[in-house]
Each structure stands twice: as structure tokens, then as C-alpha cells.
Scaffold this motif. Structure first.
Motif, mmCIF file in Angstrom:
data_model
loop_
_atom_site.group_PDB
_atom_site.id
_atom_site.type_symbol
_atom_site.label_atom_id
_atom_site.label_comp_id
_atom_site.label_asym_id
_atom_site.label_seq_id
_atom_site.Cartn_x
_atom_site.Cartn_y
_atom_site.Cartn_z
ATOM 1 N N ALA A 231 0.843 -1.074 -0.178
ATOM 2 C CA ALA A 231 0.053 0.012 -0.014
ATOM 3 C C ALA A 231 0.872 1.261 0.069
ATOM 4 C CB ALA A 231 -0.957 0.113 1.233
ATOM 5 N N ARG A 232 0.263 2.295 -0.584
ATOM 6 C CA ARG A 232 1.027 3.664 -0.615
ATOM 7 C C ARG A 232 0.060 4.588 0.058
ATOM 8 N NH1 ARG A 232 4.477 0.484 -1.821
ATOM 9 N NH2 ARG A 232 5.999 0.279 -3.365
ATOM 10 N N PHE A 233 0.647 5.584 1.046
ATOM 11 C CA PHE A 233 -0.156 6.444 1.500
ATOM 12 C C PHE A 233 0.393 7.935 1.161
ATOM 13 C CE2 PHE A 233 0.165 2.736 4.568
ATOM 14 C CZ PHE A 233 -1.023 2.295 4.682
ATOM 15 N N ALA A 234 -0.876 8.674 1.071
ATOM 16 C CA ALA A 234 -0.678 10.039 0.738
ATOM 17 C C ALA A 234 0.179 10.757 1.872
ATOM 18 C CB ALA A 234 -1.944 10.745 0.520
ATOM 19 N N PRO A 235 0.722 11.990 1.390
ATOM 20 C CA PRO A 235 1.433 12.644 2.708
ATOM 21 C C PRO A 235 0.565 12.866 3.647
ATOM 22 C CG PRO A 235 2.090 13.433 0.540
ATOM 23 C CD PRO A 235 0.983 12.452 0.433
ATOM 24 N N TRP A 236 -0.682 13.535 3.446
ATOM 25 C CA TRP A 236 -1.676 13.835 4.707
ATOM 26 C C TRP A 236 -1.812 12.717 5.546
ATOM 27 C CZ3 TRP A 236 -5.969 11.056 5.452
ATOM 28 C CH2 TRP A 236 -6.585 10.314 4.454
ATOM 29 N N PHE A 237 -1.786 11.445 4.976
ATOM 30 C CA PHE A 237 -2.089 10.283 5.985
ATOM 31 C C PHE A 237 -0.862 9.887 6.901
ATOM 32 C CE2 PHE A 237 -1.316 5.763 7.074
ATOM 33 C CZ PHE A 237 -2.488 5.436 7.536
ATOM 34 N N TRP A 238 0.233 10.228 6.319
ATOM 35 C CA TRP A 238 1.509 10.271 7.148
ATOM 36 C C TRP A 238 1.447 11.216 8.139
ATOM 37 C CZ3 TRP A 238 4.256 6.008 7.816
ATOM 38 C CH2 TRP A 238 4.417 5.307 7.153
ATOM 39 N N TRP A 239 1.228 12.503 7.823
ATOM 40 C CA TRP A 239 1.135 13.640 8.991
ATOM 41 C C TRP A 239 0.146 13.181 9.909
ATOM 42 C CZ3 TRP A 239 2.994 18.570 9.380
ATOM 43 C CH2 TRP A 239 3.940 19.044 8.494
ATOM 44 N N PHE A 240 -1.178 12.913 9.628
ATOM 45 C CA PHE A 240 -1.931 12.319 10.877
ATOM 46 C C PHE A 240 -1.265 11.122 11.260
ATOM 47 C CE2 PHE A 240 -5.154 14.659 8.238
ATOM 48 C CZ PHE A 240 -5.767 15.303 9.634
ATOM 49 N N PHE A 241 -0.795 10.134 10.754
ATOM 50 C CA PHE A 241 -0.220 9.147 11.733
ATOM 51 C C PHE A 241 0.834 9.331 12.494
ATOM 52 C CE2 PHE A 241 2.450 4.881 11.479
ATOM 53 C CZ PHE A 241 1.378 4.156 12.297
ATOM 54 N N TRP A 242 1.778 10.171 12.195
ATOM 55 C CA TRP A 242 2.956 10.781 12.806
ATOM 56 C C TRP A 242 2.105 11.849 14.128
ATOM 57 C CZ3 TRP A 242 3.987 15.852 13.970
ATOM 58 C CH2 TRP A 242 5.332 16.076 14.719
ATOM 59 N N GLY A 243 1.188 12.580 13.657
ATOM 60 C CA GLY A 243 0.789 13.359 14.984
ATOM 61 C C GLY A 243 -0.016 12.460 15.874
ATOM 62 N N GLY A 244 -0.538 11.097 15.643
ATOM 63 C CA GLY A 244 -0.883 10.095 16.552
ATOM 64 C C GLY A 244 -0.015 9.728 17.248
#
Length: 205
Positions: A94-107
Motif C-alpha cells: 500500500a502507498r499512503f498520501a502525505p496527509w495520511f503520514w502527517w496524521f499517523f505521525w501526529g498520533g
């Protein structure tokens, strides 16, 4: 230069997220069970209560143990599912959009900050070292470091190429960074609670 493969399909990170997710979720589950036991019988003793210092009962029954109006372990039961899902998704290409990684990192940023606060409360205010809490600390800390470095090295955050390169090289040092963090916590606990002697007495007794 960081490899494009490490950017788009970080296998090592995925495997760690799965391992951390399983360990973190299990620790949260055990704490939730202990909380149910204490709610059912306030006179009961939690199975993870080994001594005045090494116990989880005091933590679970304190206000710090229910900061948001419900037991903290409930956060873990829900929160640790995210690394599991992301880890397996990466392995499935799977590939994730940058916004997803931002939310994941925020968590993870929230989890890391919350863990640091709980460590302070546990050592300086409650005077305890909760076994299952420490398991949670042990997986949250390196997970935060690893996700932070991946977000930087993969270009999800607009930083110079030199920063991405440094972040990529630092990924190999995450275990050492975690060990140094554990050592710092142990040192603080030793100074404040004489932790080593008390833990040894708990084991010997």
C-alpha cells in the motif's frame, strides 16, 4: 543518498509497527482487564501489584489513570490498532498520501507526549512503576522515533535534502536512541524512587 525503496515501502518500519502494535495492544488489554477487576471489587488486588513500588493498581485508580474521563488503557486498545493496520498495509504494498503520514505521525506525537507525562506522574506523583505501563512506554518511544524519522526522510515534510539524508541514516540508530531513553527513565526512577533496590527486593521477595 536514501533509497527510494525505503521511502515508498519501508519494510523494517512495517515489521516494527506490527510488533509494537501487538505488544502495545496486549499491554492495554491486560490493563483494561485489571481495571475491570478493580471496578467489580474495589477491595481486590491487581495481579500486576508486586510491591508498593511495582504495581499498576494505584495508577489505574488515580485520576491520572482516567485523564479523559475513561480508563487510559481504552486509548491503547483503539490506538495500537493503527500501527498494526499500517504495518500490514505497507507489507501489502500500500502507498499512503502525505496527509495520511502527517496524521499517523501526529498520533504518535500525541502518544509520545502522553507517555512522557505519564512517566512523570508515575515517578514523581504516584511513586510507582506500573509493569504494563512500562511495556507501553517501551514500544511507544522507539515507534515515535522511527515514524518521525521516516516522515522526514521520505519527504512527507518539506525539509532540505540534507535533513532527509540525516534522518535516513539515523533510522539505524533508533534502537540505541530507545535504549538511551530507557536508561534516562531508569536513572530518574533510581534517583527519585531508589528503583533498582526496590525492584530487586520485589523479585527476591
Amino acid at each position: 543518498m536514501p533509497s527510494s525503496r525505503s521511502h515508498t515501502r519501508p519494510i523494517a518500519l512495517a515489521v516494527w509497527l506490527i510488533i509494537a502494535g501487538v505488544i502495545g495492544w496486549f499491554a492495554a488489554f491486560e490493563l483494561t482487564v485489571e481495571k475491570f477487576v478493580l471496578l467489580a471489587d474495589p477491595t481486590a488486588t491487581a495481579s500486576c501489584d508486586f510491591s508498593v513500588l511495582v504495581q499498576c493498581g494505584k495508577n489505574l485508580e488515580s485520576w491520572q489513570g482516567s485523564v479523559f474521563g475513561f480508563p487510559n488503557p481504552v486509548l491503547g486498545l483503539a490506538g495500537w490498532m493503527a500501527p498494526l493496520v499500517v504495518g500490514f498495509a505497507i507489507l501489502a504494498r500500500a502507498r499512503f498520501a502525505p496527509w495520511f503520514w502527517w496524521f499517523f505521525w501526529g498520533g504518535f506525537l500525541f502518544a509520545f507526549g502522553f507517555v512522557c507525562w505519564l512517566i512523570y506522574q508515575s515517578i514523581f506523583n504516584l511513586g510507582t512503576l506500573c509493569p504494563w505501563c512500562m511495556v507501553t512506554w517501551a514500544v511507544t518511544i522507539p515507534s515515535f522515533y522511527a515514524v518521525t524519522l521516516h516522515v522526514l526522510r521520505s519527504g512527507q515534510v518539506p525539509v532540505p535534502a540534507s535533513v532527509r539524508s540525516v534522518a535516513d541514516r539515523l533510522m539505524a540508530w533508533v534502537p540505541l536512541m530507545a535504549i538511551l531513553s530507557y536508561a534516562t527513565i531508569l536513572l530518574i526512577a533510581q534517583v527519585q524512587l531508589d528503583a533498582i533496590v526496590n525492584i530487586w527486593n520485589s523479585i527476591a521477595g
